[in-house]
Design a protein around this motif. Structure first.
Motif, PDB file in Angstrom:
ATOM      1  N   GLU A 202       0.808  -1.225   0.000  1.00 35.03           N
ATOM      2  CA  GLU A 202       0.000   0.000   0.000  1.00 35.03           C
ATOM      3  C   GLU A 202       0.837   1.268   0.000  1.00 35.03           C
ATOM      4  O   GLU A 202       0.464   2.258  -0.637  1.00 35.03           O
ATOM      5  N   HIS A 203       1.952   1.260   0.728  1.00 33.56           N
ATOM      6  CA  HIS A 203       2.725   2.486   0.917  1.00 33.56           C
ATOM      7  C   HIS A 203       4.185   2.219   0.560  1.00 33.56           C
ATOM      8  O   HIS A 203       4.897   1.528   1.293  1.00 33.56           O
ATOM      9  N   PRO A 239      -1.137  -1.093  -9.179  1.00 34.60           N
ATOM     10  CA  PRO A 239      -1.625   0.287  -9.021  1.00 34.60           C
ATOM     11  C   PRO A 239      -2.927   0.391  -8.257  1.00 34.60           C
ATOM     12  O   PRO A 239      -3.168   1.379  -7.563  1.00 34.60           O
ATOM     13  N   VAL A 242      -1.768   0.278  -4.415  1.00 37.10           N
ATOM     14  CA  VAL A 242      -0.863   1.291  -3.869  1.00 37.10           C
ATOM     15  C   VAL A 242      -1.648   2.531  -3.437  1.00 37.10           C
ATOM     16  O   VAL A 242      -2.428   3.090  -4.207  1.00 37.10           O
ATOM     17  N   ARG A 243      -1.458   2.937  -2.211  1.00 38.19           N
ATOM     18  CA  ARG A 243      -2.108   4.137  -1.682  1.00 38.19           C
ATOM     19  C   ARG A 243      -1.156   5.326  -1.632  1.00 38.19           C
ATOM     20  O   ARG A 243      -1.558   6.469  -1.831  1.00 38.19           O
ATOM     21  N   THR A 244       0.106   5.060  -1.329  1.00 38.32           N
ATOM     22  CA  THR A 244       1.126   6.104  -1.259  1.00 38.32           C
ATOM     23  C   THR A 244       2.332   5.658  -2.067  1.00 38.32           C
ATOM     24  O   THR A 244       2.841   4.560  -1.860  1.00 38.32           O
ATOM     25  N   PHE A 245       2.778   6.481  -2.984  1.00 41.82           N
ATOM     26  CA  PHE A 245       4.026   6.222  -3.701  1.00 41.82           C
ATOM     27  C   PHE A 245       4.824   7.521  -3.718  1.00 41.82           C
ATOM     28  O   PHE A 245       4.353   8.540  -4.230  1.00 41.82           O
ATOM     29  N   LEU A 283       0.452   5.372 -12.271  1.00 43.28           N
ATOM     30  CA  LEU A 283      -0.292   5.050 -11.051  1.00 43.28           C
ATOM     31  C   LEU A 283      -1.550   5.920 -10.970  1.00 43.28           C
ATOM     32  O   LEU A 283      -1.725   6.703 -10.037  1.00 43.28           O
ATOM     33  N   GLN A 285      -4.587   5.323 -10.171  1.00 40.97           N
ATOM     34  CA  GLN A 285      -5.522   5.076  -9.072  1.00 40.97           C
ATOM     35  C   GLN A 285      -4.903   5.327  -7.705  1.00 40.97           C
ATOM     36  O   GLN A 285      -5.562   5.112  -6.685  1.00 40.97           O
ATOM     37  N   THR A 286      -3.642   5.744  -7.673  1.00 41.06           N
ATOM     38  CA  THR A 286      -2.967   5.980  -6.399  1.00 41.06           C
ATOM     39  C   THR A 286      -3.241   7.402  -5.938  1.00 41.06           C
ATOM     40  O   THR A 286      -2.846   8.351  -6.614  1.00 41.06           O
ATOM     41  N   VAL A 289       0.613  10.361  -4.863  1.00 37.40           N
ATOM     42  CA  VAL A 289       1.852  10.229  -5.622  1.00 37.40           C
ATOM     43  C   VAL A 289       2.647  11.501  -5.387  1.00 37.40           C
ATOM     44  O   VAL A 289       2.176  12.597  -5.687  1.00 37.40           O
TER      45      VAL A 289
END
Length: 323
Positions: A202-203, A239, A242-245, A283, A285-286, A289
């Motif tokens: 996720e992060h 993607p 993933v919540r935080t990139f 990404l 849907q994240t 970013v």
């Protein structure tokens, strides 16, 4: 002098995350967890800032488990002197027995249990957002990381707190290629193990490894974009999950482009395009970013640095890490 004038000029961009860096010693991370618990008694303004607790992770050569440590362990080399542990004999250099046999390091499993306890022990009042950042220093640690769920409350009937995040951070991308580095010879496999096997999907915070001194170039950003693209197509990064990139960049690496942009450096426009276009397309849907601008040891942040960030990055697309 009033309070506003006395504040570091970069502080106006900060305050969302207050970091406790390299909290590897037991006293340090315990103090940080106590600070998180005491947030319910703090002012409203204090509670608004998230608390980030960063620990460095390495595989202990004798214990065979990940521990909290920044610097590499001394190499184990043939020597007349040795330490015997059961059936295993570790030969070490003169004077290095203590470093190899030291049991004072906190294991990552112990740290995870204490973070899980934090999920239960929060006091009354609005909880403070807590970010635990695992700065993983070697590939050998990755398959032995505690599962993400080990950081969450395991007591019956209590759900994990929504404001607890655990970030997987590692310098996986080679400076001008991602075929492997000394610490991560197969970086894509390490990322896949972290995200699919150990649950840290996720992060994510992915940086470059082995960067020479000087500013980042367009080639560096192309390499990072290629790595992320390959990670998505290989399944190492999903993607939709993933919540935080975030991509960490040291302030000193953006200074040359700020003042004397040239073809040899990455211009401000290229950096902004990398974040807002390249990564966003990969990404879509994240929700978070971002680029994390971090300050090196003894590095002074200039007002011009902050002005440049404010001009080029909308709120929510960058983090300024000052601590």
């Amino acid at each position: 002098m009033d309070d506003a004038a006395a504040v570091d000029p970069a502080r106006r961009l900060c305050g969302e995350i207050a970091w406790c860096h390299a909290a590897n010693a037991r006293a340090q991370w315990m103090s940080a967890l106590d600070l998180a618990l005491s947030a319910s008694e703090s002012t409203t303004a204090h509670r608004r800032a998230a608390l980030g607790i960063e620990v460095d992770v390495r595989l202990h050569p004798r214990l065979g488990v990940p521990v909290l440590r920044h610097d590499p362990f001394p190499p184990i080399v043939p020597s007349p002197r040795s330490i015997v542990h059961g059936a295993d004999t570790l030969a070490v250099e003169e004077g290095q027995e203590e470093a190899v046999a030291d049991s004072s390091h906190t294991t990552l499993d112990e740290f995870a249990r204490r973070v899980a306890d934090l999920s239960v022990d929060r006091g009354l009042g609005p909880p403070r957002r807590v970010i635990v950042k695992l700065d993983v220093k070697d590939a050998a640690s990755v398959p032995l990381l505690p599962h993400l769920n080990d950081f969450r409350c395991r007591k019956m009937g209590v759900n994990p707190p929504p404001l607890l995040q655990v970030w997987f951070n590692a310098d996986l991308v080679g400076a001008l290629g991602h075929g492997g580095t000394a610490s991560f010879p197969d970086p894509m496999s390490s990322l896949r193990l972290a995200t699919t096997d150990r649950g840290y999907a996720e992060h994510l915070s992915i940086g470059w490894s082995g960067l020479p001194p000087g500013p980042l170039t367009r080639a560096h950003y192309d390499t990072m974009r290629s790595f992320v693209n390959d990670a998505i197509h290989s399944g190492a990064m999903q993607p939709s999950v993933v919540r935080t990139f975030t991509v960490p960049i040291q302030f000193s690496r953006i200074r040359v482009p700020l003042s004397t942009e040239s073809e040899a450096t990455c211009s401000a426009e290229q950096l902004v395009n990398f974040l807002q276009t390249d990564l966003r397309l990969l990404l879509p849907q994240t929700p978070e970013v971002s680029v994390t601008f971090w300050r090196g040891r003894d590095e002074v942040i200039l007002p011009d640095d902050c002005d440049w960030i404010e001009r080029h990055f909308p709120p929510g697309t960058f983090v300024v890490d000052l601590d």
